[in-house]
Design a protein around this motif. Sequence first.
Motif, mmCIF file in Angstrom:
data_model
loop_
_atom_site.group_PDB
_atom_site.id
_atom_site.type_symbol
_atom_site.label_atom_id
_atom_site.label_comp_id
_atom_site.label_asym_id
_atom_site.label_seq_id
_atom_site.Cartn_x
_atom_site.Cartn_y
_atom_site.Cartn_z
ATOM 1 N N LEU A 464 66.638 -46.005 61.972
ATOM 2 C CA LEU A 464 67.506 -45.004 61.347
ATOM 3 C C LEU A 464 68.777 -44.885 62.200
ATOM 4 O O LEU A 464 69.035 -43.891 62.869
ATOM 5 N N LYS A 465 69.596 -45.894 62.130
ATOM 6 C CA LYS A 465 70.684 -46.057 63.090
ATOM 7 C C LYS A 465 71.739 -44.963 62.987
ATOM 8 O O LYS A 465 72.387 -44.630 63.974
ATOM 9 N N PHE A 466 71.936 -44.410 61.788
ATOM 10 C CA PHE A 466 72.982 -43.390 61.643
ATOM 11 C C PHE A 466 72.636 -42.127 62.415
ATOM 12 O O PHE A 466 73.503 -41.320 62.705
ATOM 13 N N MET A 467 71.345 -41.957 62.747
ATOM 14 C CA MET A 467 70.907 -40.778 63.476
ATOM 15 C C MET A 467 70.913 -40.993 64.982
ATOM 16 O O MET A 467 70.384 -40.172 65.728
ATOM 17 N N THR A 468 71.481 -42.091 65.427
ATOM 18 C CA THR A 468 71.577 -42.359 66.851
ATOM 19 C C THR A 468 73.039 -42.380 67.277
ATOM 20 O O THR A 468 73.904 -42.833 66.532
ATOM 21 N N LEU A 535 70.349 -36.360 65.992
ATOM 22 C CA LEU A 535 69.711 -35.420 65.072
ATOM 23 C C LEU A 535 70.067 -33.987 65.456
ATOM 24 O O LEU A 535 69.969 -33.588 66.616
ATOM 25 N N VAL A 536 70.480 -33.196 64.448
ATOM 26 C CA VAL A 536 70.898 -31.809 64.665
ATOM 27 C C VAL A 536 69.797 -30.832 64.269
ATOM 28 O O VAL A 536 69.534 -29.859 64.963
ATOM 29 N N ASN A 537 69.121 -31.100 63.169
ATOM 30 C CA ASN A 537 68.074 -30.216 62.663
ATOM 31 C C ASN A 537 66.789 -31.021 62.492
ATOM 32 O O ASN A 537 66.789 -32.051 61.816
ATOM 33 N N PHE A 538 65.686 -30.542 63.097
ATOM 34 C CA PHE A 538 64.407 -31.253 63.037
ATOM 35 C C PHE A 538 63.329 -30.224 62.757
ATOM 36 O O PHE A 538 63.078 -29.326 63.556
ATOM 37 N N LYS A 551 57.231 -36.360 75.293
ATOM 38 C CA LYS A 551 57.631 -36.074 76.674
ATOM 39 C C LYS A 551 59.141 -36.143 76.876
ATOM 40 O O LYS A 551 59.704 -35.414 77.688
ATOM 41 N N LYS A 552 59.825 -37.024 76.145
ATOM 42 C CA LYS A 552 61.256 -37.219 76.359
ATOM 43 C C LYS A 552 62.101 -36.498 75.312
ATOM 44 O O LYS A 552 63.222 -36.894 75.022
ATOM 45 N N ILE A 553 61.559 -35.430 74.755
ATOM 46 C CA ILE A 553 62.287 -34.731 73.694
ATOM 47 C C ILE A 553 63.619 -34.164 74.209
ATOM 48 O O ILE A 553 64.546 -33.926 73.439
ATOM 49 N N GLY A 554 63.723 -33.987 75.508
ATOM 50 C CA GLY A 554 64.970 -33.511 76.088
ATOM 51 C C GLY A 554 66.118 -34.482 75.944
ATOM 52 O O GLY A 554 67.280 -34.129 76.195
ATOM 53 N N GLU A 555 65.827 -35.728 75.527
ATOM 54 C CA GLU A 555 66.883 -36.716 75.317
ATOM 55 C C GLU A 555 67.563 -36.570 73.961
ATOM 56 O O GLU A 555 68.581 -37.205 73.706
ATOM 57 N N MET A 556 67.003 -35.740 73.090
ATOM 58 C CA MET A 556 67.609 -35.498 71.774
ATOM 59 C C MET A 556 68.661 -34.401 71.926
ATOM 60 O O MET A 556 68.540 -33.284 71.426
#
Length: 709
Positions: A464-468, A535-538, A551-556
Amino acid sequence: MPPGTPSTIGDHLVLDGDHLSLRFLYLSCTCMYGQFPDALGDMTSLQVLDLSDIYYDCDYQDDDKNMRSMTMDMKNLCNLEVLNLRCTLLYGDVAELFRNLSRCSPNKLQELDLGWNHLTGMLPRWMGQFMSLVVLNLGWDYITGHVPCEIGKLSNLTHLDLNTNKLDGTITEEHFASARSLQYIDLSYNALKIEISSDWQPPSTLEYVYFASCQMGPLFPGWLQWNVSIAYLDISSAGIADRLPQWFSDAFSNVEFMNISNNQLNGTLPANMGSMSLQELYLSSNKLTGKIPTLPPNIMSLDLSNNLLSGLTGHSVVGSANLKSLSLFSNRLTDHIPESFCKYQQLVVLDLSNNFLEGEPPLCLGVTKYMEFVALSNNSLSGKFPSFLQKLTNVHFLDLSWNKFSGRLPVWIGSLTSLGVIRLSHNKFFGSIPMNITNLSCLQYMDLNNNKISGSLPIYQSYLKFMTNTSMMACYDSPETIYFDLNSLSTVWKGQELNYGSIQRIVETSMTSIDLSSNDLTGEIPEEIVVLDKLVNFNLSRNHLTGVIPKKIGEMRSLQSLDLSRNMLSGEILATLSNLAFLSYLELSYNDLIGRIPSGVQLDTLYAEYPSMYIGNISLCGHPLQNNCSSEHHAPKQCGLGRTEEGYGIPFFYLGLGCGFVVGTWNAFGVLLFKRNWRIACFRLSDKLYDKVYVVVATWARARPTQTD
């Protein structure tokens, strides 16, 4: 110099004999700094001086250091016929500028373009002496006051543009008394009141008439009927609260573009519209009633949205086979979508949202292979996922939400590679999410909430490249299509379903969102989800997800809203959540999270605004909660007895008592062998019956220590 060729002039212009004899000087689209060169005033032979668009970007509000005044002495430029200073960072009093230009007698100036600048002040009454003027453009400035009646003396004027200023006062017949040559007039977006008698016949043959946001009502401006040469007419937001007149179709038979939206037009549409030459018609946001009549044969764009229209019959779609945009959302249309819509094989935009349509969409809609926007939300449409969509390989926007569609999502959905926005919420879709949905590399907005989707979350999220943030993709080959006036878009944002604005705003701001809430998803949240750092809203709330928070959710780092509530997530809350600097909403309630809540200003601030964000996790402890951390807070509880009536339910009272009894007994004897299986069984029981029995179960559970004693 050809337009678009950048060059630097500097602050001065060196002149010799050849330069002094120049008649035409074009310096458009150049890089000029500081004031205009004084040497320009010595070029007495000049007939055309074009200094327009000296910056590529006209958005110069914060660029005051490069603003320039018209200090050049123009008394010697008596041969000047064309002066174009559009978009040149020009500021100062517009009256002084006219005085500077009026020193020559006779004045030969024919074209004066001062638009898109910072000119202020009032238009001078003596501007009527510029008798040679043919074109006058002062649009997009900051001019105030009344429009002087003397402007009506400019008998040679064909083009008058004063749009988007701060003009006020009243426009009467006197302003056009001698304007026998006027063809183009734009007074839009000013605080002007147009008071012209319905019997008055203009001395000129107007072709382009723009009075948007001027006060013309409440009656329909009858004087326009005498301008049978009008080709473009915009009287939107003009305070008209009247019926369309009987002479409407005849008087405007030559009109190609018409915008009368955002008024209070009532009554029905003219029955003889089929005789008109209209190519674009915008009548949205009025109070029109009745059925849609036969359409003009050349129609290409039709917007009748936000009215009270009730009929949609076969003959309503008679018109040009080249129709590209059809917006009928927010009316009272009933029955099925007619198969005659399939005649529009050039259709790009179809918006039928917010009506009372029912049945299955016609299969033949698939012949409109150019379709890019399909909005059918908030109707009573039914059947399986519409198969005609399989042929729409160019579709960017798809909204089927709030209908009665059912069945599985088709595997071929992954072949709609241009898809950027997909909304399927509030339907009855079931089954798993097709794995190849991650093939949608342009996807930026996916909303599947409130269905019966089951299975696990798809992997290969990196597709989902547009979300990166690493993606440089350009997914919209024809950006002009996003400006169609489509229905607005809502999303579950910060725990509430809010209107996010227009589709155009979603596309322009690249707002990225995934909402899979209120489904039956199971399994763990894949660790790979963290690659979606744009990603802005999840929102994954109200599912049956297990495992731990990635564990790496802080990277979002782009996340602003994260909702993982009402699942079966376990483990501790990660300290990396404090890295999400833009996070303004966090919801983790009604899970099985344990341990000490991480410290940090970010999480403390969120808790202050949303104090329920941790509720329903009875094994959480520490600041900002009142319960201190001790050994008892580190052991996870069984059967979800920490959940309130908002959590997942228990269908039968006795089964709830059974779970409580087993847990109480097994805790007493240290038997934990089948803990996980019992917890899953309890969590997956019905929500509806749970509301009726949980209070009793919770009361019984809290009473256990006393009974034991």
